[in-house]
Write an enzyme that holds these catalytic residues in place. Structure first.
Site, PDB file in Angstrom:
ATOM      1  N   LYS A   1      25.107 -20.604  12.440  1.00  0.00           N
ATOM      2  CA  LYS A   1      24.287 -19.370  12.700  1.00  0.00           C
ATOM      3  C   LYS A   1      24.561 -18.035  13.383  1.00  0.00           C
ATOM      4  O   LYS A   1      24.796 -16.948  12.859  1.00  0.00           O
ATOM      5  CB  LYS A   1      22.980 -20.039  12.331  1.00  0.00           C
ATOM      6  CG  LYS A   1      22.531 -18.778  11.527  1.00  0.00           C
ATOM      7  CD  LYS A   1      20.669 -19.293  11.182  1.00  0.00           C
ATOM      8  CE  LYS A   1      20.742 -20.715  10.091  1.00  0.00           C
ATOM      9  NZ  LYS A   1      19.634 -21.215  10.176  1.00  0.00           N
TER      10      LYS A   1
ATOM     11  N   ARG B   1      15.147 -20.669  14.915  1.00  0.00           N
ATOM     12  CA  ARG B   1      16.316 -21.268  13.826  1.00  0.00           C
ATOM     13  C   ARG B   1      17.179 -22.291  14.337  1.00  0.00           C
ATOM     14  O   ARG B   1      17.893 -22.303  15.884  1.00  0.00           O
ATOM     15  CB  ARG B   1      16.457 -20.477  13.094  1.00  0.00           C
ATOM     16  CG  ARG B   1      16.249 -19.746  12.185  1.00  0.00           C
ATOM     17  CD  ARG B   1      16.514 -18.432  11.733  1.00  0.00           C
ATOM     18  NE  ARG B   1      16.233 -18.041  10.089  1.00  0.00           N
ATOM     19  CZ  ARG B   1      15.779 -16.172  10.265  1.00  0.00           C
ATOM     20  NH1 ARG B   1      15.951 -16.238  11.367  1.00  0.00           N
ATOM     21  NH2 ARG B   1      15.268 -16.377   9.324  1.00  0.00           N
TER      22      ARG B   1
ATOM     23  N   GLY C   1      18.192 -28.774   5.864  1.00  0.00           N
ATOM     24  CA  GLY C   1      17.045 -29.353   5.393  1.00  0.00           C
ATOM     25  C   GLY C   1      17.231 -30.389   6.638  1.00  0.00           C
ATOM     26  O   GLY C   1      16.178 -30.478   7.116  1.00  0.00           O
TER      27      GLY C   1
ATOM     28  N   MET D   1      16.307 -29.566  10.015  1.00  0.00           N
ATOM     29  CA  MET D   1      14.859 -28.160  10.562  1.00  0.00           C
ATOM     30  C   MET D   1      14.439 -26.811   9.883  1.00  0.00           C
ATOM     31  O   MET D   1      15.518 -25.945   9.798  1.00  0.00           O
ATOM     32  CB  MET D   1      14.775 -27.954  12.311  1.00  0.00           C
ATOM     33  CG  MET D   1      13.312 -27.767  12.668  1.00  0.00           C
ATOM     34  SD  MET D   1      13.627 -26.784  14.804  1.00  0.00           S
ATOM     35  CE  MET D   1      13.214 -25.284  13.795  1.00  0.00           C
TER      36      MET D   1
ATOM     37  N   ARG E   1      26.696 -12.341   3.187  1.00  0.00           N
ATOM     38  CA  ARG E   1      26.836 -13.719   2.965  1.00  0.00           C
ATOM     39  C   ARG E   1      28.095 -13.337   1.573  1.00  0.00           C
ATOM     40  O   ARG E   1      27.850 -12.116   1.367  1.00  0.00           O
ATOM     41  CB  ARG E   1      26.967 -14.615   2.769  1.00  0.00           C
ATOM     42  CG  ARG E   1      26.025 -13.955   1.837  1.00  0.00           C
ATOM     43  CD  ARG E   1      24.619 -15.734   1.573  1.00  0.00           C
ATOM     44  NE  ARG E   1      23.532 -15.073   0.574  1.00  0.00           N
ATOM     45  CZ  ARG E   1      22.372 -15.622   0.088  1.00  0.00           C
ATOM     46  NH1 ARG E   1      22.043 -16.891   1.156  1.00  0.00           N
ATOM     47  NH2 ARG E   1      21.014 -15.275   0.145  1.00  0.00           N
TER      48      ARG E   1
ATOM     49  N   HIS F   1      21.332 -33.673 -18.133  1.00  0.00           N
ATOM     50  CA  HIS F   1      22.722 -34.273 -18.999  1.00  0.00           C
ATOM     51  C   HIS F   1      22.945 -33.126 -20.017  1.00  0.00           C
ATOM     52  O   HIS F   1      24.203 -33.114 -20.413  1.00  0.00           O
ATOM     53  CB  HIS F   1      21.745 -35.215 -19.695  1.00  0.00           C
ATOM     54  CG  HIS F   1      22.957 -36.033 -20.936  1.00  0.00           C
ATOM     55  ND1 HIS F   1      22.842 -35.824 -22.243  1.00  0.00           N
ATOM     56  CD2 HIS F   1      23.561 -37.162 -20.905  1.00  0.00           C
ATOM     57  CE1 HIS F   1      23.799 -36.064 -23.083  1.00  0.00           C
ATOM     58  NE2 HIS F   1      24.486 -37.349 -21.893  1.00  0.00           N
TER      59      HIS F   1
ATOM     60  N   SER G   1      54.391 -40.631 -19.952  1.00  0.00           N
ATOM     61  CA  SER G   1      52.989 -39.236 -20.169  1.00  0.00           C
ATOM     62  C   SER G   1      51.943 -40.435 -20.009  1.00  0.00           C
ATOM     63  O   SER G   1      51.128 -41.001 -20.562  1.00  0.00           O
ATOM     64  CB  SER G   1      52.810 -38.309 -21.566  1.00  0.00           C
ATOM     65  OG  SER G   1      51.919 -37.556 -22.018  1.00  0.00           O
TER      66      SER G   1
ATOM     67  N   CYS H   1      48.107 -36.463 -20.128  1.00  0.00           N
ATOM     68  CA  CYS H   1      47.852 -36.242 -22.045  1.00  0.00           C
ATOM     69  C   CYS H   1      46.830 -36.420 -21.989  1.00  0.00           C
ATOM     70  O   CYS H   1      45.782 -35.853 -22.953  1.00  0.00           O
ATOM     71  CB  CYS H   1      49.095 -35.412 -22.899  1.00  0.00           C
ATOM     72  SG  CYS H   1      49.130 -37.421 -23.603  1.00  0.00           S
TER      73      CYS H   1
ATOM     74  N   TYR I   1      54.296 -32.423 -15.305  1.00  0.00           N
ATOM     75  CA  TYR I   1      53.439 -30.645 -16.313  1.00  0.00           C
ATOM     76  C   TYR I   1      52.140 -31.801 -16.500  1.00  0.00           C
ATOM     77  O   TYR I   1      51.527 -33.395 -16.658  1.00  0.00           O
ATOM     78  CB  TYR I   1      54.023 -30.531 -17.875  1.00  0.00           C
ATOM     79  CG  TYR I   1      53.761 -31.897 -18.354  1.00  0.00           C
ATOM     80  CD1 TYR I   1      53.049 -32.484 -19.388  1.00  0.00           C
ATOM     81  CD2 TYR I   1      55.224 -32.351 -18.362  1.00  0.00           C
ATOM     82  CE1 TYR I   1      53.084 -33.324 -20.407  1.00  0.00           C
ATOM     83  CE2 TYR I   1      55.330 -33.358 -19.703  1.00  0.00           C
ATOM     84  CZ  TYR I   1      54.193 -33.896 -20.466  1.00  0.00           C
ATOM     85  OH  TYR I   1      54.931 -34.806 -21.392  1.00  0.00           O
TER      86      TYR I   1
HETATM   87  C1  PEP Z   1      44.875 -41.209 -23.893  1.00  0.00           C
HETATM   88  O1  PEP Z   1      45.064 -42.203 -23.586  1.00  0.00           O
HETATM   89  O2  PEP Z   1      44.581 -41.037 -22.924  1.00  0.00           O
HETATM   90  C2  PEP Z   1      45.401 -40.401 -24.820  1.00  0.00           C
HETATM   91  C3  PEP Z   1      46.366 -39.146 -24.213  1.00  0.00           C
HETATM   92  O3  PEP Z   1      45.737 -40.830 -26.216  1.00  0.00           O
HETATM   93  P1  PEP Z   1      44.022 -41.103 -26.989  1.00  0.00           P
HETATM   94  O4  PEP Z   1      42.869 -40.195 -26.547  1.00  0.00           O
HETATM   95  O5  PEP Z   1      44.848 -40.420 -29.049  1.00  0.00           O
HETATM   96  O6  PEP Z   1      43.784 -42.410 -27.041  1.00  0.00           O
END
Ligand code: PEP
Ligand code: MG
Length: 896
Positions: A23, A93, A102, A104, A337, A459, A787, A854, A874
């Site tokens: 500050k 301050r 928090g 002071m 800010r 949630h 993958s 994936c 990827y």
């Molecule tokens: C995984 O298990 O991460 C996946 C891509 O395959 P699935 O969700 O189809 O089981």
């Protein structure tokens, strides 16, 4: 030990964070920029260190330095601490080098006493204000400095209000406040045995003591421990002159943004109130004026403010959010800010600032949070219809805008009802007191979610954002009962029943009693629906520019998970550079196809199975053709059948479905039931699924390979480029892959020969079983690519059932056992370590092994950053997350 700041001169700057605290350094920086910051001084962190090394005492020369600096402030302001006619008031301050919220609290209005309160009343010509300030000061000082409880004062205040019949603090008159001051002072004496200090010098000394002592209060110690902040940094103390915006008609206060925080438009934006204090602007008792009006009220001040805003934006090279006060025609800057902004504004400001030469392309990319993109892509209301509904007084309530987007539909008071409506082809808005994991499927089927309770991280809010659903939470004017929901509106109660239609606006939090049509986002209209031209949408142009920059710096390629030609097209339009996962089982859930599938499953001989498979083949082949065509030569990873077979059959309890199916297949009902029971598993996720199916029934692998390769070869014959990649799921042992690869290669070669084309294809595997990760050096011998299926890898690696653990994982996150739900955010220390091992071992065997991910994590920014760091090629995620992943991949590259 003491650093002064005032009038363009500061004895410190932004560099002195360790000495002056965050500050103090910022106050010095703003002052040095020549901004009119109220004068003051910072007592350095070195004093804090001295204090603790010398048995809680101060360096001998400190007192003199404080007095000298205080005198400077008094002279500049023409006021004197404690003066009964013209008192100087200061704020005190704390400020550590690293922000510690928090630690002071602030003490404001220090210097007020029985004598100087009269002087403040004269200065401001406002008795009520003076006594109210004094009352608040005793309360703050008593609490923060003298260690009294907040409620000691609050209960006195409540009692007083009751006595005089006042509803709000604002209803208290001067004499009530004077009486409160007396009662507060008596309470201080009773609780601490000391009189409330009347000498402002004593007040100041005690406040400074309190700041240094607060460095080692239990709250601060715990905070440091949790955040790895060293204990010996120490805190600084900032003492600054108070300025008042309520000293008459040439005083005022306000907030301003250097650009519009909602749209990003480059236009000075803000509001202010004359003759008011900061909290009046926020409290909403008086309606503030738009900042342009200040041009009339105080033209010179307005011009000064505008030029300050420009200066600040240039200096900090970002949109600023500033707070100012005007005291008797003189402008003071209290704070600046980087301004919070909507995602629409973030994109525009980033692209505009690059154009203006203020920031670079790379900086522009980093200015937009990847997680803010979904709100750009969310559905919005038909603006005209919404305005009509609002004008007609149809707004029922306003809650917190927790998930962007617009939704309209029938009220469903339970998750089951939402599912029922969706299955009947109707739109539902799930309305709950608050949601819990049992509501997940209802949330999934609803257009939007509305809850009476909960905040931005409840949630409902967290899950809705994860699902990309519009969501309004904390709508406290709404009471959810068993069979109705009651809204408390200014025109009385409105009771709605299940089936009544409402609309919720996840951008504004409005709940509206009307059916309002929703339309796709501007981005979707331009890039997906093509119903709007790129030239017509500035937003779409900016968005495209930003994402093109992102692609330039990203190292990770972004692919999409898509199972149909349509999804693949959308994925490409969002910028996917391939399909990372095509789940072939999803193709079977359509009516006529599932029958062929069921015949295949129920076959008792190989020949019967082959016959059923021959029926399935054309469906698969035509699906693959669509996907390959949509991807125009980009790689497409097709995964062989993965789920346990009973997922395709009715449950053994569903007598009606069994009866119908038996008829359709021409088999005995009893036989069918027996077969279904035979296929049941205690633990299907660990059962007969994945490559285990292809090993037991090689004809399935053969048929799927044929469908993929025939589709690819036939397209190739027509001059369309295709890059098929065949992926084997759930491999845990190299011999499983060896077994499947042999079949795949045989069939593939045969088809290539039959069709007489030259076609390159690859065979790889998912890494989703821990055993596969640790034996990756063996598995790599049989694989062209890996993958990572992080959904199953999380399930099997952490031992959390994907279906059952959602019930207790929320609790785990609340308790801090896992920081985030590991199915949404990759658990880098555990599951990530398995991936790292597999990457190392796999590449040791095969340096050029292509690596991707994936699972759901492929669209989540922190998990994407991890993928970048460990050198994957990827990530693959659902089509609508592709933009998020592209931006996150660029962030990861630029931050590394
Ligand atoms: C995984 O298990 O991460 C996946 C891509 O395959 P699935 O969700 O189809 O089981
Ligand atoms: Mg899986």
């Amino acid at each position: 030990y003491v650093y002064f700041f005032s009038d363009g001169k500061a004895e410190g700057s932004a560099k002195d964070k360790n000495l002056l605290g965050g500050k103090g350094a910022n106050l010095a920086e703003m002052t040095a920029l020549g901004l009119p910051v109220p004068p003051g001084f910072t007592i350095s962190t070195e004093v804090c260190t001295y204090f603790y090394n010398h048995n809680q005492s101060y360096p001998p020369e400190l007192e003199k330095q404080i007095q000298e600096n205080l005198t400077k402030v008094e002279n500049l302001r023409g006021k004197k601490l404690g003066d009964p006619n013209n008192p100087l008031l200061v704020s005190v301050r704390s400020g550590a080098p690293i922000s510690m919220p928090g630690m002071m609290d602030t003490v404001l209005n220090l210097g007020l006493s029985d004598a100087s309160v009269e002087g403040l009343a004269k200065q401001t010509n406002n008795d009520r204000f003076a006594w109210d300030s004094y009352r608040r000061f005793i309360q703050m000082f008593g609490n923060v400095v003298m260690g009294m409880e907040h409620h000691d004062f609050e209960s006195i205040l409540t009692e007083k209000k009751k006595e005089v019949g006042a509803n709000y603090d604002i209803d208290l008159k001067t004499e009530d406040l004077q009486d409160l001051v007396n009662r507060y002072k008596a309470k201080v004496k009773e609780a601490t045995g000391e009189d409330f200090p009347q000498d402002p010098q004593v007040q100041l000394k005690k406040a400074i003591d309190a700041v240094f002592l607060s460095w080692n209060n239990p709250r601060a110690i715990t905070y440091r421990k949790l955040n790895d902040i060293p204990d010996d940094l120490g805190t600084a103390v900032n003492v600054q002159s108070m300025v008042f915006g309520n000293m008459g008609e040439t005083s005022g206060t306000g907030v301003a943004f250097t650009r519009n925080p909602a749209t990003g438009e480059k236009k000075f934006f803000g509001e202010y109130l004359m003759n008011a204090q900061g909290e009046d602007v926020v409290a909403g008792i008086r309606t503030p004026h738009p900042i342009e009006d200040l041009k009339q009220d105080l033209p010179e001040v307005y011009n000064e403010l505008v030029s300050i805003a420009e200066k600040l934006e240039k200096h900090y090279r970002d949109m600023q959010d500033l707070e100012f006060t005007i005291e008797n025609g003189k402008l003071y800057l209290l704070q600046t800010r980087n301004g919070k902004r909507t995602s629409f504004a973030a994109v525009k400001v980033a692209v505009d600032m690059e154009k203006e030469g203020l920031i670079s392309e790379k900086e522009a990319i980093l200015r937009v949070a990847p997680d803010s993109l979904p709100s750009l892509l969310a559905k919005v209301f038909d603006e005209k219809q919404k305005q009509e509904a609002v004008s007609a007084g149809k707004v029922l309530a306003k809650g917190l805008a927790a998930g962007p987007g617009a939704a309209s539909g029938k009220i469903a008071l339970s998750a089951e009802q939402a599912v029922k409506l969706a299955e009947a082809g109707e739109k539902a808005v799930l309305v709950r007191e608050e949601t819990s994991p049992e509501d997940i499927s209802g949330m999934h089927h609803a257009e939007g979610i509305l809850t009476a309770r909960g905040g931005m991280t409840s949630h409902a809010a967290v899950v809705a954002r994860g699902m990309n659903k519009p969501c309004v939470v904390g709508c406290s004017a709404m009471l959810v009962k068993e069979n109705e929901v009651v809204f408390e509106t200014k025109n009385g109660e409105v009771s709605l029943k299940e089936g009544d239609v409402i609309s919720i606006d996840g951008f504004t939090g409005e709940v509206i009693h009307a059916a309002i049509e929703t339309i796709p986002s501007e981005i979707e209209q331009v890039f997906i629906k093509k119903s709007k031209k790129l030239e017509e949408s500035e937003l779409a142009q900016n968005y495209a520019k930003l994402l093109n920059w992102a692609d330039k710096y990203a190292k990770l390629v972004v692919r999409a998970n898509a199972d149909t030609g349509r999804d693949a097209t959308v994925a490409r339009q969002y910028g996917a550079q391939g399909i990372g996962l095509c789940r072939t089982e999803h193709m079977f859930f359509e009516e006529e196809r599932i029958l062929a599938m069921r015949k295949m499953i129920l076959a008792s001989t190989s020949e019967e199975r082959e016959k059923a498979l021959a029926e399935i083949l054309p469906y698969q082949k035509s699906d693959f053709k669509e996907i390959f065509t949509a991807m125009e030569g980009l790689p497409v990873t097709v995964r062989l059948l993965d789920p346990p077979l009973h997922e395709f059959l009715p449950s053994s309890e569903d007598e009606k479905a069994i009866e119908e199916l038996a008829k359709e297949l021409g088999v005995e009902e009893q036989k069918l039931k027996e077969k279904i029971i035979e296929l049941q598993e205690f633990n299907p996720m660990l059962g007969h699924r994945g490559c285990r199916l292809g090993i037991s029934y090689p004809e399935i692998t053969r048929m799927q390979t044929r469908a993929i390769m025939e589709a690819a070869c036939e397209l190739k014959q027509n001059g369309i480029h295709v890059k098929p990649e065949i992926m084997v799921p759930l491999v845990g042992h190299v011999k499983e892959l060896e077994n499947q690869r042999k079949i795949i290669d045989e069939v593939a070669q045969q088809i290539i020969q039959e069709k007489g084309v030259v076609l390159e294809y690859h065979v790889g595997t998912m890494i989703e079983v821990p055993r596969a990760a640790v034996t990756a050096h063996e598995i790599a011998q049989e694989a062209d690519f890996f993958s990572f299926g992080t959904n199953d890898l999380t399930q099997l690696g952490a031992g959390f059932s994907r279906d059952d653990s959602q019930k207790f994982l929320a609790e785990y996150v609340e308790l801090g056992i896992y920081e985030k739900n590991p199915f949404q955010v990759l658990d880098q220390d555990g599951i990530g370590e398995l991936i790292r091992i597999a990457v190392d071992r796999g590449r040791k065997t095969k340096a050029g092994l292509k690596l991707g991910l994936c699972g759901e994590h492929g669209g989540e920014p922190s998990s994407i950053a991890f993928c970048h760091r460990i050198g994957l090629n990827y990530v693959s995620c659902s089509p609508y997350r592709v933009p998020v992943a592209r931006l996150a991949a660029a962030h990861a590259a630029l931050k590394n």
